[in-house]
Design a protein around this motif. Structure first.
Motif, mmCIF file in Angstrom:
data_model
loop_
_atom_site.group_PDB
_atom_site.id
_atom_site.type_symbol
_atom_site.label_atom_id
_atom_site.label_comp_id
_atom_site.label_asym_id
_atom_site.label_seq_id
_atom_site.Cartn_x
_atom_site.Cartn_y
_atom_site.Cartn_z
ATOM 1 N N UNK A 3 46.139 46.837 14.295
ATOM 2 C CA UNK A 3 46.457 48.250 14.502
ATOM 3 C C UNK A 3 47.954 48.455 14.712
ATOM 4 N N UNK A 4 48.602 47.512 15.393
ATOM 5 C CA UNK A 4 50.019 47.675 15.745
ATOM 6 C C UNK A 4 50.965 46.941 14.823
ATOM 7 N N UNK A 5 50.485 45.957 14.077
ATOM 8 C CA UNK A 5 51.381 45.174 13.228
ATOM 9 C C UNK A 5 51.330 45.571 11.758
ATOM 10 N N UNK A 6 50.330 46.334 11.378
ATOM 11 C CA UNK A 6 50.237 46.779 9.993
ATOM 12 C C UNK A 6 51.090 48.024 9.790
ATOM 13 N N UNK A 7 51.738 48.122 8.658
ATOM 14 C CA UNK A 7 52.467 49.361 8.372
ATOM 15 C C UNK A 7 51.482 50.515 8.234
ATOM 16 N N UNK A 8 51.992 51.719 8.436
ATOM 17 C CA UNK A 8 51.164 52.895 8.227
ATOM 18 C C UNK A 8 50.547 53.445 9.495
ATOM 19 N N UNK A 9 51.095 53.076 10.674
ATOM 20 C CA UNK A 9 50.615 53.676 11.910
ATOM 21 C C UNK A 9 50.868 55.177 11.811
ATOM 22 N N UNK A 10 49.888 55.997 12.101
ATOM 23 C CA UNK A 10 50.076 57.439 11.984
ATOM 24 C C UNK A 10 51.280 57.922 12.786
ATOM 25 N N UNK A 11 52.040 58.837 12.199
ATOM 26 C CA UNK A 11 53.231 59.411 12.839
ATOM 27 C C UNK A 11 52.866 59.951 14.221
#
Length: 147
Positions: free
Chosen positions: A128-136
Motif C-alpha cells: 500500500x505504501x511502497x507502490x506508486x499510485x497512492x491516491x492524492x
C-alpha cells in the motif's frame, strides 16, 4: 503478494525491543526479498533512519518499548527535515484497541498491523505504501479498521 515483494525488494528497518519478534519479522521480510536492518528500540531507530547511507523504504515499528517507545520515535522521525521524515512507518503492535490505533495515526504512523505478525498482512501494508499510485492526499490507512 509474495511475488510482488520478491520483484520489488527494498530496504526495511524492523524495530522491536523483543529479540524474538525482531528476528521473526526480519526473517519473514528477508524471505520475500527485502533487505532488513534491525533496531532494538526507539532511540536506535531514530539513529538508524538519520544515519543510513541509503534511506529506508519503510520502517516496521513496535509501539510499546522501554525508554523511547514507537510513538516517540515516530514523532522524532517526522520532525526530521528532508525525505527521511516521510519514510512510511507501519505500527506493528499487540495493542489492538481503537485508541491505540488512533495514537499511532496521530503520531504520524502510516499504517497499523497487529501482532502476532502475519506475513500477508505486513505485505499488504507495505505494498500500500511502497507502490506508486497512492491516491492524492491519502496519508493513513489501517489494515484493520478501528471498531
Amino acid at each position: 503478494m509474495t511475488s510482488w515483494a520478491l520483484a520489488r525488494g527494498g530496504r526495511l528497518l524492523v524495530v522491536d525491543d523483543s529479540p524474538t519478534n525482531r528476528l521473526l519479522t526480519a526473517a519473514l521480510m528477508r524471505k520475500v526479498g527485502f533487505t532488513v536492518d534491525t533496531a532494538d528500540g526507539g532511540a536506535e531507530a531514530i539513529a538508524s533512519v538519520t544515519l543510513a547511507e541509503t534511506p529506508y523504504d519503510a520502517v516496521l515499528m513496535d509501539v510499546a518499548m522501554p525508554e523511547v517507545d514507537g510513538i516517540a520515535a515516530t514523532l522524532a522521525i517526522r520532525a526530521m527535515t528532508g525525505p527521511r521524515a516521510m519514510v512510511p512507518i507501519i505500527a506493528v503492535t499487540a495493542h489492538g484497541f481503537a485508541e491505540d490505533r488512533d495514537r499511532c495515526v496521530f503520531a504520524g504512523m502510516n499504517d497499523y498491523v497487529p501482532k502476532p505478525v502475519r506475513r500477508l498482512e505486513l505485505l499488504v501494508a507495505l505494498k500500500r505504501w511502497l507502490e506508486p499510485g497512492m491516491p492524492e492526499g491519502e496519508t493513513v490507512r489501517r489494515t484493520n479498521p478501528a471498531p
